[in-house]
Motif scaffolding. Structure first.
Motif, short mmCIF file in Angstrom:
data_model
loop_
_atom_site.label_atom_id
_atom_site.label_comp_id
_atom_site.label_asym_id
_atom_site.label_seq_id
_atom_site.Cartn_x
_atom_site.Cartn_y
_atom_site.Cartn_z
N GLY A 280 0.79 -1.22 0.00
CA GLY A 280 0.00 0.00 0.00
C GLY A 280 0.82 1.27 0.00
N GLU A 281 2.11 1.15 -0.28
CA GLU A 281 3.00 2.32 -0.29
C GLU A 281 3.00 3.01 -1.64
OE1 GLU A 281 6.44 0.74 2.79
OE2 GLU A 281 6.47 0.04 0.72
N ARG B 65 1.21 3.48 -5.66
CA ARG B 65 -0.01 3.38 -6.45
C ARG B 65 0.01 2.09 -7.28
NH1 ARG B 65 -1.73 8.80 -6.58
NH2 ARG B 65 -0.04 10.31 -6.20
N CYS C 171 4.34 7.25 -4.89
CA CYS C 171 3.77 7.11 -3.55
C CYS C 171 2.29 7.48 -3.51
CB CYS C 171 4.56 7.96 -2.56
SG CYS C 171 6.23 7.32 -2.30
N GLN C 172 1.55 6.79 -2.65
CA GLN C 172 0.12 6.98 -2.56
C GLN C 172 -0.25 8.40 -2.14
OE1 GLN C 172 -2.33 5.24 -3.41
NE2 GLN C 172 -2.00 3.05 -3.18
N SER C 173 0.54 8.98 -1.29
CA SER C 173 0.21 10.31 -0.77
C SER C 173 0.44 11.41 -1.78
CB SER C 173 1.05 10.60 0.48
OG SER C 173 2.43 10.65 0.13
#
Length: 234
Positions: free
Chosen positions: A160-161, A163, A216-218
């Motif tokens: 989950g780190e 995309r 990264c997801q963020s």
């Protein structure tokens, strides 16, 4: 009384024997130098033997052709290192972003900054003319390298780190900075304006930060140390 066979110590190897044991390594070292300096086509086995200080006949005792000599150089300097690198990925405990940073750093120290990085330039320049060594290089280096990067990127997605990624293409986003840096190292005047001082570690830090912003997801890359100045990495 004859000496106890279990306690008998064999005499040290003669200079001739030690020299014979050293020859394969010396030949590979000389061949790497010449392949990087001259390319595959222009490198002659006579020149490799001369640089290693042996006869051409001695070279052929260990490597029956120039092609086999080149394959041995690739295995010694690149292909043979993948088990070690895969083991490091298996054992890595940090985030996947930290793993990518670590991979770039280790790659530069072990390959990029060494003569072995010149093999990549050789293949990019001469691959079309030598299909047999190209197929060998694709199988032993390119495929293994891409698989290793896929593992790292998949790890980031699974945790989950990162995309969701099209891994078939995402691997090239990781590879491209490495390839450019190797080309710049071995063809600097063609790749970089002379007034720009290339600082490899600073370049790689910039590339990994740019890459992580996209992965990264963020949408923001994890914090990293301030990039070193060119003078610190020259």
């Amino acid at each position: 009384m004859p000496p106890d066979s279990h306690s008998f110590t064999a005499p040290p190897a003669s200079r001739r024997e030690r020299r014979k044991e050293a020859r394969p390594g010396e030949l590979l070292d000389a061949a790497l130098d010449l392949f990087v300096e001259k390319g595959y086509a222009a490198t002659r086995v006579d020149d490799v033997a001369a640089r290693a200080g042996v006869s051409k006949g001695t070279l052929f005792l260990y490597f029956p052709s120039k092609e086999e000599l080149f394959k041995a150089v690739v295995r010694e300097n690149l292909a043979g290192r993948f088990p070690e690198w895969n083991a490091e990925v298996d054992q890595f405990q940090g985030s996947t972003a930290d793993m990518l940073r670590y991979c770039y750093t280790v790659w530069w120290e072990r390959i990029g900054a060494t003569r072995a990085s010149g093999i990549t330039k050789l293949m990019l320049c001469e691959a079309c003319n030598f299909p047999q060594i190209t197929q060998f290089y694709q199988r032993e280096v390119v495929a293994q390298g891409q698989q290793l990067i896929r593992r790292i990127l998949q790890r980031g997605v699974d945790r989950g780190e990162f995309r969701a990624l099209n891994l078939d293409y995402a691997v090239y986003a990781v590879l491209s900075p490495m390839i450019f840096l190797m080309m710049a190292k071995h063809s600097e005047e063609a790749c970089m304006p002379q007034e720009i001082l290339m600082a490899p570690q600073a370049y790689l830090e910039t590339q990994i930060n740019t890459l992580l912003y996209g992965l990264c997801q963020s949408g923001t890359a994890p914090a990293a140390p301030s990039p070193a100045t060119p003078s610190e990495n020259a």
